[in-house]
Design a protein around this motif. Sequence first.
Motif, PDB file in Angstrom:
ATOM      1  N   ASN A   7       0.826  -1.214   0.000  1.00 19.75           N
ATOM      2  CA  ASN A   7       0.000   0.000   0.000  1.00 19.75           C
ATOM      3  C   ASN A   7       0.858   1.262   0.000  1.00 19.75           C
ATOM      4  N   LEU A   8       1.941   1.234   0.788  1.00 16.56           N
ATOM      5  CA  LEU A   8       2.829   2.396   0.832  1.00 16.56           C
ATOM      6  C   LEU A   8       3.492   2.620  -0.517  1.00 16.56           C
ATOM      7  N   THR A  63       0.981   4.082  -2.815  1.00 11.27           N
ATOM      8  CA  THR A  63       0.759   5.490  -2.461  1.00 11.27           C
ATOM      9  C   THR A  63       1.903   6.368  -2.932  1.00 11.27           C
TER      10      THR A  63
END
Length: 247
Positions: free
Chosen positions: A185-186, A189
């Motif tokens: 997810n990071l 992002t």
Amino acid sequence: VVNKTKDIVSGVGDTLSDGVQNVQDNVSDRRDDRIDRRDDRKEGDDDDDDDDEEDPPTPCCMAATAECLACSAGVTVEEYCAGEGAVGCDDSSSDDGRRRLQQDIGQNAADRAQEIGQNFADAGKQIADNAVSASEDFVDGLNDTLTEGGAKLNDTLREGASNLNDTLWDGASNLNDALTDGASNLNDTLRENSSNITDAAGDFISGANDTLREGASSLNDTLREGASNLNDTLWEGASNVVNKTKD
């Protein structure tokens, strides 16, 4: 526990042995006292007329012997055996016979006391043996209980360790999955933010480029206009100078 029981048994055996010896000594002392009292009573028969105080009565034995029967009749053994129908007087009317009879009585009493003491000793040994056996049974039972308890505790510890290991593996796996998801997810992002930043920078640069181009064009037009105005002004000034010169 077994050692303590053996010590107790040994102490009981010693106590019983001492008790048997004390009984034998007591019987021997009582036999000697009775012989001494009988001799004193025989010697004192001649002085009965001058003695106002009588000796206390002596308890008589119940055996069918010359001594017991003579005591019950209140006469000496010699007097009893001198009478008709006397029982147990085989040569006991003489001093040697009376002495043998007394020895036999004392020996019988000693044998009886020894038998009683031996019975007590046997009973004590039996009690001690039973106590040792009970102690050994108790120790064996305790050992079995401790062994069984140790096995159960070992099984419980193994099961607990296995469950703990499974729990730790599950936790580690869940943590790894969570970290992987978080990293993914990071990364997404960061990629999205990087793309947005790139687009914004591109838009900014494009806008700045357009502004610079527009400014440069305006500046160029201004400079051209200024140069043209300057040129006109210079020509007009020069013409005026020439005219002034002609005049």
